[in-house]
Motif scaffolding. Structure first.
Motif, short mmCIF file in Angstrom:
data_model
loop_
_atom_site.label_atom_id
_atom_site.label_comp_id
_atom_site.label_asym_id
_atom_site.label_seq_id
_atom_site.Cartn_x
_atom_site.Cartn_y
_atom_site.Cartn_z
N ASN A 130 -4.28 -11.62 24.30
CA ASN A 130 -3.16 -10.96 23.16
C ASN A 130 -3.48 -9.53 23.17
O ASN A 130 -4.41 -8.95 22.63
CB ASN A 130 -3.75 -11.93 21.80
CG ASN A 130 -1.73 -11.29 20.69
OD1 ASN A 130 -1.57 -10.88 21.61
ND2 ASN A 130 -2.11 -12.39 20.33
N ASN A 131 -2.41 -8.36 23.48
CA ASN A 131 -2.45 -7.78 23.02
C ASN A 131 -1.98 -7.09 21.34
O ASN A 131 -1.80 -5.63 21.07
CB ASN A 131 -1.17 -6.49 24.07
CG ASN A 131 0.27 -6.97 23.95
OD1 ASN A 131 0.72 -8.19 22.85
ND2 ASN A 131 0.82 -6.39 25.09
N LYS A 132 -1.84 -8.02 20.91
CA LYS A 132 -1.28 -7.60 19.19
C LYS A 132 -1.85 -7.56 18.82
O LYS A 132 -3.40 -7.92 18.80
CB LYS A 132 -0.69 -8.72 18.75
CG LYS A 132 0.79 -8.71 19.22
CD LYS A 132 1.33 -10.50 18.28
CE LYS A 132 2.73 -10.83 19.52
NZ LYS A 132 3.68 -11.41 18.79
N THR A 133 -2.81 -6.44 17.61
CA THR A 133 -3.95 -5.93 17.23
C THR A 133 -3.27 -6.90 15.45
O THR A 133 -2.55 -6.95 15.03
CB THR A 133 -4.10 -4.55 16.89
OG1 THR A 133 -2.77 -4.28 16.19
CG2 THR A 133 -4.14 -3.87 17.62
N ALA A 134 -4.13 -7.05 14.36
CA ALA A 134 -4.81 -7.22 13.09
C ALA A 134 -3.79 -6.04 12.34
O ALA A 134 -5.03 -4.64 12.94
CB ALA A 134 -5.98 -8.19 12.88
N GLU A 135 -2.94 -6.54 11.05
CA GLU A 135 -2.41 -5.28 10.56
C GLU A 135 -3.27 -5.84 9.53
O GLU A 135 -2.23 -6.81 8.05
CB GLU A 135 -1.54 -5.18 10.91
CG GLU A 135 -0.45 -3.88 10.54
CD GLU A 135 0.69 -4.19 10.70
OE1 GLU A 135 1.65 -3.25 10.13
OE2 GLU A 135 1.54 -4.39 11.49
N TYR A 136 -2.78 -4.38 8.28
CA TYR A 136 -2.98 -4.78 7.09
C TYR A 136 -1.86 -4.42 6.39
O TYR A 136 -1.16 -3.38 7.17
CB TYR A 136 -3.92 -3.08 6.22
CG TYR A 136 -6.34 -3.90 6.43
CD1 TYR A 136 -6.59 -4.90 5.54
CD2 TYR A 136 -6.69 -3.07 7.23
CE1 TYR A 136 -7.99 -5.93 5.32
CE2 TYR A 136 -7.98 -3.66 7.70
CZ TYR A 136 -8.31 -4.99 6.47
OH TYR A 136 -10.00 -5.21 6.64
N LYS A 137 -1.44 -5.28 5.17
CA LYS A 137 -0.04 -5.15 4.87
C LYS A 137 -0.19 -5.34 3.53
O LYS A 137 -0.48 -6.13 2.58
CB LYS A 137 0.64 -6.70 5.60
CG LYS A 137 1.07 -6.62 6.60
CD LYS A 137 2.40 -6.97 7.21
CE LYS A 137 2.28 -7.46 8.03
NZ LYS A 137 3.47 -8.98 8.90
N LEU A 138 0.39 -4.57 2.71
CA LEU A 138 0.42 -4.50 1.74
C LEU A 138 0.77 -4.77 0.68
O LEU A 138 2.68 -4.90 0.95
CB LEU A 138 0.25 -2.44 0.91
CG LEU A 138 0.98 -2.47 -0.44
CD1 LEU A 138 -0.39 -2.47 -1.35
CD2 LEU A 138 1.18 -0.53 -0.76
N LYS A 139 0.94 -5.25 -0.63
CA LYS A 139 1.99 -6.54 -1.35
C LYS A 139 2.15 -5.72 -2.56
O LYS A 139 1.01 -5.62 -3.70
CB LYS A 139 2.08 -8.13 -1.08
CG LYS A 139 2.11 -8.37 0.17
CD LYS A 139 2.74 -9.57 0.79
CE LYS A 139 2.81 -10.24 1.34
NZ LYS A 139 2.44 -11.49 1.39
N THR A 140 3.04 -6.22 -4.08
CA THR A 140 2.77 -5.62 -5.21
C THR A 140 3.40 -6.22 -5.91
O THR A 140 4.32 -7.39 -5.08
CB THR A 140 3.42 -4.17 -5.48
OG1 THR A 140 4.89 -4.22 -4.82
CG2 THR A 140 2.67 -2.92 -4.22
N LYS A 141 2.74 -6.85 -6.93
CA LYS A 141 2.90 -7.76 -7.92
C LYS A 141 3.20 -6.82 -9.28
O LYS A 141 1.92 -6.26 -9.68
CB LYS A 141 2.11 -9.07 -8.39
CG LYS A 141 2.03 -9.70 -6.80
CD LYS A 141 1.45 -11.05 -6.87
CE LYS A 141 1.65 -12.13 -5.89
NZ LYS A 141 0.40 -13.26 -5.65
N ILE A 142 4.17 -7.05 -9.89
CA ILE A 142 4.69 -7.31 -11.17
C ILE A 142 3.90 -7.93 -12.29
O ILE A 142 4.36 -8.67 -12.48
CB ILE A 142 5.92 -6.37 -11.19
CG1 ILE A 142 5.90 -4.94 -10.41
CG2 ILE A 142 5.98 -5.68 -12.89
CD1 ILE A 142 7.37 -4.23 -11.30
N TYR A 143 3.51 -7.29 -13.69
CA TYR A 143 2.82 -8.91 -14.70
C TYR A 143 3.55 -8.09 -15.80
O TYR A 143 3.18 -6.86 -16.42
CB TYR A 143 1.48 -9.30 -14.69
CG TYR A 143 1.07 -9.94 -13.48
CD1 TYR A 143 1.03 -11.39 -13.79
CD2 TYR A 143 0.87 -9.14 -12.49
CE1 TYR A 143 0.71 -11.97 -12.13
CE2 TYR A 143 0.42 -9.61 -11.46
CZ TYR A 143 0.16 -10.60 -11.25
OH TYR A 143 -0.09 -11.09 -10.06
N VAL A 144 4.14 -8.63 -16.87
CA VAL A 144 4.88 -8.21 -18.04
C VAL A 144 3.59 -9.36 -19.17
O VAL A 144 3.64 -10.54 -19.14
CB VAL A 144 5.91 -8.50 -18.16
CG1 VAL A 144 6.32 -8.41 -19.46
CG2 VAL A 144 6.62 -7.19 -17.06
#
Length: 231
Positions: A162-176
């Motif tokens: 597989n020529n695809k590589t692992a990737e870190y993906k950023l997500k954000t959540k907002i709390y009130v």
């Protein structure tokens, strides 16, 4: 609220501590990321910023290049050892949070506070660091999450095929902070804010309309929440 005391301590005078005071240990994840060819890093910032940790007694560590390993929930810093750059992790048992100084002088400091999972409407398993949107108020938090998207994780396709590589993906959540005193995840929209603060819905709606506010804008959200708690 007990977190308010913690945030206020972030503004105290800086005291200098040696690395041994915090029981640091070496980690090599930052180097492994490059060697393994994964895209991105587990860190919050692409570039390292000067910052410091905040201790329970109100004192702070000396300023040094810091970053937040979101993937492992660790505060890290850089040192030079035997002419080699190493990434270290702070022993955070005595820390209540940390502060990141922006590289751009026109930007404000980013303040992070360590908050227990028990403080959330949907209780979390671990204690993590959250950005305080409008310090010293702790009524709005931002959570940063990095997930490792690994196409080989299933084991069905080998990495050699597989020529695809692992990737870190950023997500954000907002709390009130909700009326019950718990942090509740929210999608920043006016309708959601009004639903969260249903007991003052009509008053808030009038305030939002008169001031042309949109909760999708984090600054406007802060104004709305601040106004609600002033009623």
């Amino acid at each position: 609220m007990k977190f308010l005391i913690t945030i206020l301590l972030l503004f105290v005078t800086t005291f200098t501590f040696s690395q041994n005071d915090l029981g640091t240990t070496t980690i090599t994840d930052g180097f492994k990321i490059k060697k393994n060819g994964q895209k991105g890093t587990p860190f919050l910032f692409d570039k390292w910023h000067v910052g410091y940790g905040v201790l329970k007694n109100g004192k702070v560590t000396h300023s040094q290049p810091l970053n937040y390993d979101i993937y492992k929930n660790k505060i890290t810093y850089k040192v030079i050892h035997n002419s080699l750059e190493q990434i270290m992790v702070l022993d955070d048992k005595e820390l209540t949070g940390f502060v990141i100084k922006p590289n751009n002088k026109n930007e404000i400091d980013k303040i992070f506070s360590k908050i227990s999972g028990k403080e959330f409407e949907k209780e979390k398993k671990e204690e993590r660091y959250y950005e305080i949107v409008d310090p010293p108020s702790t009524k709005i938090l931002i959570e940063y999450i990095k997930e490792l998207d690994d196409p080989n994780a299933s084991g069905w396709t080998s990495s050699t095929q597989n020529n695809k590589t692992a990737e870190y993906k950023l997500k954000t959540k907002i709390y009130v902070l909700n009326p019950a005193g718990k942090y509740e995840k929210i999608k920043p929209k006016n309708s959601n804010v009004l639903k969260l603060f249903y007991n003052k819905k009509n008053v808030l709606l009038k305030y939002i309309n008169e001031n042309n506010l949109d909760a999708k804008n984090i600054n406007d959200l802060s104004l709305i929440v601040t106004y609600y708690y002033s009623l």
